[in-house]
Scaffold this active site. Structure first.
Site, short mmCIF file in Angstrom:
data_model
loop_
_atom_site.label_atom_id
_atom_site.label_comp_id
_atom_site.label_asym_id
_atom_site.label_seq_id
_atom_site.Cartn_x
_atom_site.Cartn_y
_atom_site.Cartn_z
N HIS A 64 0.84 -1.21 0.00
CA HIS A 64 0.00 0.00 0.00
C HIS A 64 0.87 1.26 0.00
CE1 HIS A 64 -3.90 1.91 1.81
NE2 HIS A 64 -3.16 2.86 1.27
N HIS A 66 1.22 5.31 -1.97
CA HIS A 66 0.66 6.34 -2.84
C HIS A 66 1.83 7.04 -3.53
CE1 HIS A 66 -3.35 5.90 -1.07
NE2 HIS A 66 -2.72 5.72 0.07
N ASN A 98 -5.65 5.97 -6.27
CA ASN A 98 -6.29 7.28 -6.08
C ASN A 98 -5.43 8.42 -6.63
OD1 ASN A 98 -4.40 6.91 -4.04
ND2 ASN A 98 -5.48 8.24 -2.61
N ASP A 337 1.28 2.45 3.89
CA ASP A 337 0.35 3.53 3.51
C ASP A 337 1.15 4.82 3.26
OD1 ASP A 337 -1.86 5.03 2.90
OD2 ASP A 337 -2.73 5.01 4.92
N HIS A 341 2.87 14.18 0.96
CA HIS A 341 2.13 15.42 0.67
C HIS A 341 3.12 16.57 0.61
CE1 HIS A 341 -1.93 13.90 0.95
NE2 HIS A 341 -1.64 13.27 2.06
ZN LIG Z 1 -6.70 4.32 3.14
#
Ligand SMILES: [Zn+2]
Length: 463
Positions: A64, A66, A98, A337, A341
């Site tokens: 996981h 991003h 996403n 995760d 940012h």
């Molecule tokens: Zn999540």
């Protein structure tokens, strides 16, 4: 240099190989990128080699992450994310869908893969497809086309799969392709405007509470729907990601005991950090009481937005449950995760800051803190970063499910030194996302070398 096929010898190290269930002193030899020899040392040869020095383990797998590309390149790119992965010891990462646009059709997957190839990184990039078109929760994405294109699961992460009927259909379709639905378990009706874990700390700080029940209701729904779908589609699979509460993990523990095909992961931050940090404490979860003011544990200012994450950092009892679930196998994997940012998205009030922690490069150090505290066996930590996530992936990694120190295979491993401590700072992170509450924290276990698919993915400058 990065990408080359190295010759390498690591002598008198501690080898951890969960695939064979073995750990102990040994040497390894890599020739032209191939792991040609794994030698176990015994007797006098092994004298003085402990598990507290140089460790060799299979390359880590993160279920996981991003990577923000396409659409969020200010925060991270595929190239910077893969570099951060290698720096953290990861050789396989699974990107979440996403992005902007969402990875809900094969064209976006092709774009992400092209970026990975262009980066030159040997780290393996896998991807989850979106469950619904645009992750909007209304219409199923083209799951079959995405499966054919090679996604490893489906998720609307950042958000839960919004409705039970959509989840039901998604579990059935994905199950027919042998792929899991990876759900972010959150009942949005209980978290509108929520700011921080609902509890003593949020009450004192005046932050709107984010209840455990939001996660537990979603987990209960998901498990009930899974049980229902299984009657028609025996291949249906559910993976619950970043579980954070004692109640949610208890539901999964019982579901597994009853034979449901459910897996789950926990993050380093949910097992090692607590909501005390939002108040300004910086002690590990296993040192926490839940009342950092009474204990005079406050060492930093409150409301640091690097701590804003979804699900939120929980009470010490929940962090302890995450760690216990990892130790007893209820949690199959640790996933970071990794959620980079920009400073702009974090330089706002706590309750409106972007959710997420940049986690790829600190995961090992955080887990080793738990190991050093006697809360987590080293071999179990490595398992949760290697064979555990590999099982969740089935055979869908280029390592084809064989994750281990295997002679004759392309070297895919990490070498780190537990005795070497380093202090987390923005400069030490290769990720574009410097948003971690661990800035200033000293961690053990510097990564020396990461080899992915027989090639150098990361090499410390002084090695
Ligand atoms: Zn999540």
């Amino acid at each position: 240099m990065t990408g080359s096929r190295p010759d390498l010898e690591i002598s008198r190290a501690w080898l951890v190989d969960p695939a064979s269930g073995r750990e102990g002193p040994g040497d390894i030899v890599v020739r032209d990128g191939i792991l040609t020899a794994v030698t176990r040392l015994t007797g006098a040869e092994a004298d003085g080699i402990g598990m507290d020095g140089v460790v060799v383990a299979p390359g880590f797998i993160d279920l996981h992450v991003h990577l923000r590309e396409p659409g969020g390149e200010d925060a991270e790119t595929v190239a910077s994310g893969l570099a951060a992965a290698a720096h953290g010891g990861f050789t396989t990462v699974c990107a979440m869908p996403n992005t902007t646009p969402a990875l809900d059709e094969p064209g976006v997957l092709a774009q992400v893969r092209a970026a990975a190839i262009a980066s030159g990184s040997p780290v393996e990039l896998l991807a989850h497809g979106a469950v619904t078109v645009g992750r909007a929760g209304e219409r199923l994405a083209a799951l079959g086309e995405l499966a054919d294109a090679g996604v490893v699961g489906f998720s609307d992460d950042g958000l839960p799969v919004r409705s039970a009927p959509i989840l039901r259909a998604a579990l059935a379709y994905a199950g027919a392709f042998g792929l899991p639905i990876v759900d972010h378990a959150e009942d949005l009706s209980l978290t509108a405007d929520a700011e921080a874990n609902d509890g003593f700390v949020s009450t004192v700080l005046g932050l709107r509470g984010w209840p455990d029940a939001a996660e537990e209701m979603a987990v209960a729904r998901d498990l009930a729907v899974l049980a229902d779908v299984l009657r028609d589609v025996p291949g249906a699979r559910l993976h619950l990601t970043h579980l954070s509460t004692a109640g949610a993990l208890g539901l999964v523990r019982r579901a597994k005991a009853s034979g449901l095909p459910v897996t789950c992961d926990v993050t380093p931050h949910h097992l090692a950090l607590t909501d005390e940090w939002v108040a300004g404490a910086r002690r590990w979860a296993w040192e926490a009481s839940g009342d950092p003011w009474a204990d005079v544990a406050i060492v930093a200012g409150p409301y640091a937005t690097a701590l804003r994450v979804n699900p939120p950092l929980r009470a010490p009892v929940d962090a302890a449950a995450c760690l216990a679930a990892l130790v007893d196998g209820t949690a199959d994997a640790v996933a970071t995760d990794h959620a980079p940012h920009t400073d702009v998205d974090k330089a706002v009030e706590f309750g409106v800051a972007a959710n997420g922690i940049s986690g790829l490069e600190t995961a090992l150090g955080v887990l080793l803190a738990a190991v050093d505290a006697g809360r987590l066996p080293l071999a179990r930590a490595v398992e949760a970063l290697t064979t555990g996530p590999a099982r969740v992936l089935g055979g869908r990694s280029r390592r084809n499910g064989t994750v281990g120190l295997v002679e004759g295979a392309p070297a895919d491993l990490v070498v780190f030194d537990r005795a070497e401590r380093w202090t987390v700072s923005a400069d030490t992170l290769w990720s574009r996302g410097k948003n971690t509450p661990l800035i200033g924290k000293e961690l053990a276990g510097r990564v020396l070398v990461t080899l992915a698919g027989g090639r150098i993915a990361y090499e410390a400058p002084d090695v």
